[in-house]
Write a protein that holds these residues in place. Structure first.
Motif, PDB file in Angstrom:
ATOM      1  N   LEU A 211       0.867  -1.186   0.053  1.00 28.80           N
ATOM      2  CA  LEU A 211      -0.046   0.181   0.018  1.00 28.80           C
ATOM      3  C   LEU A 211       0.868   1.339  -0.085  1.00 28.80           C
ATOM      4  CD1 LEU A 211      -2.764   1.148   0.290  1.00 28.80           C
ATOM      5  CD2 LEU A 211      -2.728   1.027   2.847  1.00 28.80           C
ATOM      6  N   LEU A 212       1.978   1.183   0.786  1.00 25.34           N
ATOM      7  CA  LEU A 212       3.014   2.588   0.624  1.00 25.34           C
ATOM      8  C   LEU A 212       3.446   2.533  -0.638  1.00 25.34           C
ATOM      9  CD1 LEU A 212       4.497   2.000   4.260  1.00 25.34           C
ATOM     10  CD2 LEU A 212       3.029   3.752   3.600  1.00 25.34           C
ATOM     11  N   ILE A 213       3.843   1.623  -1.382  1.00 20.49           N
ATOM     12  CA  ILE A 213       4.342   1.687  -2.421  1.00 20.49           C
ATOM     13  C   ILE A 213       3.443   2.075  -3.535  1.00 20.49           C
ATOM     14  CG2 ILE A 213       5.699   0.234  -4.379  1.00 20.49           C
ATOM     15  CD1 ILE A 213       6.626  -1.593  -2.591  1.00 20.49           C
ATOM     16  N   PHE A 214       2.310   1.679  -3.418  1.00 18.48           N
ATOM     17  CA  PHE A 214       1.077   1.915  -4.298  1.00 18.48           C
ATOM     18  C   PHE A 214       0.698   3.580  -4.178  1.00 18.48           C
ATOM     19  CE2 PHE A 214      -3.374   2.848  -5.070  1.00 18.48           C
ATOM     20  CZ  PHE A 214      -3.730   2.123  -6.114  1.00 18.48           C
ATOM     21  N   LEU A 215       0.495   3.962  -2.951  1.00 17.15           N
ATOM     22  CA  LEU A 215       0.307   5.509  -2.848  1.00 17.15           C
ATOM     23  C   LEU A 215       1.482   6.445  -3.045  1.00 17.15           C
ATOM     24  CD1 LEU A 215      -1.423   5.143   0.863  1.00 17.15           C
ATOM     25  CD2 LEU A 215      -2.473   5.535  -1.707  1.00 17.15           C
ATOM     26  N   SER A 216       2.857   5.798  -2.772  1.00 16.36           N
ATOM     27  CA  SER A 216       4.029   6.615  -3.322  1.00 16.36           C
ATOM     28  C   SER A 216       4.104   6.782  -4.911  1.00 16.36           C
ATOM     29  CB  SER A 216       5.350   6.179  -2.843  1.00 16.36           C
ATOM     30  OG  SER A 216       5.398   4.806  -3.518  1.00 16.36           O
ATOM     31  N   ASN A 217       3.371   6.006  -5.567  1.00 16.80           N
ATOM     32  CA  ASN A 217       3.235   6.133  -7.081  1.00 16.80           C
ATOM     33  C   ASN A 217       2.299   7.065  -7.478  1.00 16.80           C
ATOM     34  OD1 ASN A 217       5.574   4.637  -7.509  1.00 16.80           O
ATOM     35  ND2 ASN A 217       4.505   2.811  -7.548  1.00 16.80           N
ATOM     36  N   ASP A 218       1.564   7.586  -6.713  1.00 15.36           N
ATOM     37  CA  ASP A 218       0.703   8.594  -7.050  1.00 15.36           C
ATOM     38  C   ASP A 218      -0.778   7.977  -7.626  1.00 15.36           C
ATOM     39  OD1 ASP A 218       1.991  10.951  -6.417  1.00 15.36           O
ATOM     40  OD2 ASP A 218       2.884  10.829  -8.601  1.00 15.36           O
ATOM     41  N   HIS A 219      -0.919   6.690  -6.975  1.00 13.50           N
ATOM     42  CA  HIS A 219      -2.203   6.078  -7.155  1.00 13.50           C
ATOM     43  C   HIS A 219      -3.295   6.529  -6.246  1.00 13.50           C
ATOM     44  CE1 HIS A 219      -0.482   3.544 -10.188  1.00 13.50           C
ATOM     45  NE2 HIS A 219       0.415   3.215  -9.410  1.00 13.50           N
ATOM     46  N   SER A 220      -4.606   6.501  -6.397  1.00 13.54           N
ATOM     47  CA  SER A 220      -5.702   6.948  -5.526  1.00 13.54           C
ATOM     48  C   SER A 220      -6.223   5.792  -5.032  1.00 13.54           C
ATOM     49  CB  SER A 220      -6.589   7.467  -6.406  1.00 13.54           C
ATOM     50  OG  SER A 220      -7.357   6.628  -7.306  1.00 13.54           O
ATOM     51  N   ILE A 221      -6.999   5.620  -3.875  1.00 15.42           N
ATOM     52  CA  ILE A 221      -7.515   4.488  -3.178  1.00 15.42           C
ATOM     53  C   ILE A 221      -8.654   4.054  -3.990  1.00 15.42           C
ATOM     54  CG2 ILE A 221      -8.710   3.867  -1.287  1.00 15.42           C
ATOM     55  CD1 ILE A 221      -5.912   4.144  -0.508  1.00 15.42           C
ATOM     56  N   GLY A 222      -9.291   4.921  -4.678  1.00 17.23           N
ATOM     57  CA  GLY A 222     -10.459   4.236  -5.441  1.00 17.23           C
ATOM     58  C   GLY A 222     -10.018   3.237  -6.506  1.00 17.23           C
TER      59      GLY A 222
END
Length: 312
Positions: A211-222
């Motif tokens: 999740l941290l890697i996912f969010l750090s790549n400018d992805h959204s929770i949606g």
């Protein structure tokens, strides 16, 4: 009647529960390649890992809380490093499956069968047994035959193929799998932590890390909530059978067997993958592939029998 009831636990105690659970794990993992490819049609690699392991964490949370309250999870911190390794394994493996073919992935990931005895030998400063090396080589040879698609090509033609980035990711995952098994055996030996609690902690580490890697790549929770029903069915199957049960069985197997046998038995997954493709997807097996699957299963059965005799 009473004697039969009293003998039941004795009979069950003689069954190779650890080995049987590892073989069942190999079956579930064998089906996971095709199902993972289907799931990746609807989302990205990082989002898929977050969703899959978040579901795993939710499923195991009640069990972990219960064992925590009972004082059975006091050594939880020793499982955290194994969760970090597991995150690296799935990042490498899922990216690899996405960028290469399922047959090449099955062959390359099974190299952990051959790598594990030597990783174990380095950590324990002893040579792997001749039987384990022999069974590993037989299993590896079987995987090669099973994943051969063109029977007119020689082994030299296969190895002359250029490896793409997906193949390198799978090779890395194979090495990390070997390290995971040996590390789990070393860190959790003699610790008060059940296999299910270990799996729960590992799932939490993978979820948070991905999740941290996912969010750090400018992805959204949606983006973590695809609307396709097929995606969720596939993901629930992978979370329940290929993650919860499989990681529990692997952790249980590590505690009741040797890392080399764990890798060997779970390394039979290509054989089960081929059977799944034959019966469920309608794919056919040629003679060479059937011989390869037989080699893998024979090696697994022999390893299981040796494990039972050693424990008895």
């Amino acid at each position: 009647m009473l004697s039969k009831t009293l003998n039941a636990p004795v009979i069950l105690s003689k069954l190779p529960i650890a080995e049987l659970s590892l073989l069942l794990t190999a079956f579930f993992w064998g089906t996971s390649y095709g199902i993972t490819k289907e799931a990746l049609l609807y989302t990205g690699v990082l989002a898929f890992i977050v969703i899959r392991f978040a579901l795993t964490s939710i499923l195991l949370a009640p069990i972990f809380i219960k064992e925590w309250r009972a004082g059975l999870a006091k050594d939880w911190k020793y499982a955290i490093p194994t969760g970090g390794i597991l995150l690296c394994i799935f990042l490498a493996e899922i990216y690899g499956v996405f960028h290469t073919t399922a047959s090449k992935a099955a062959f390359l990931i099974s190299l952990c069968v051959l790598i594990t005895p030597f990783v174990e030998a380095i950590t324990e400063r002893k040579l792997p047994s001749a039987n384990i090396v022999m069974f590993a080589l037989l299993s590896l040879f079987g995987v090669f035959l099973l994943t051969t698609q063109n029977t007119n090509s020689s082994a030299f033609d296969f190895f002359s193929l250029a490896l793409n980035k997906g193949d390198y990711c799978i090779l890395l995952a194979a090495f990390l799998r070997a390290c995971m098994v040996v590390t789990t055996k070393t860190l959790l030996k003699g610790k008060a932590l059940s296999a299910l609690s270990t799996t729960s902690i590992q799932a939490n580490v993978v979820t948070l890390g991905a999740l941290l890697i996912f969010l750090s790549n400018d992805h959204s929770i949606g983006q973590l909530f695809p609307a396709n029903v097929a995606f969720w069915l596939a993901t629930f199957y992978l979370a329940l059978f290929c993650t919860v049960f499989a990681l529990f069985a692997q952790n249980f197997g590590v505690k009741h067997s040797t890392p080399s046998r764990v890798a060997l038995l779970t390394g039979s997954e290509p054989a089960f993958g081929a059977l799944f493709a034959y019966f469920w997807l309608g794919e056919s097996l040629n003679t060479v592939q059937m011989i390869g699957g037989g080699c893998i299963l024979i090696a697994s059965i022999m390893a299981s029998r040796q494990s039972r005799h050693t424990q008895l």
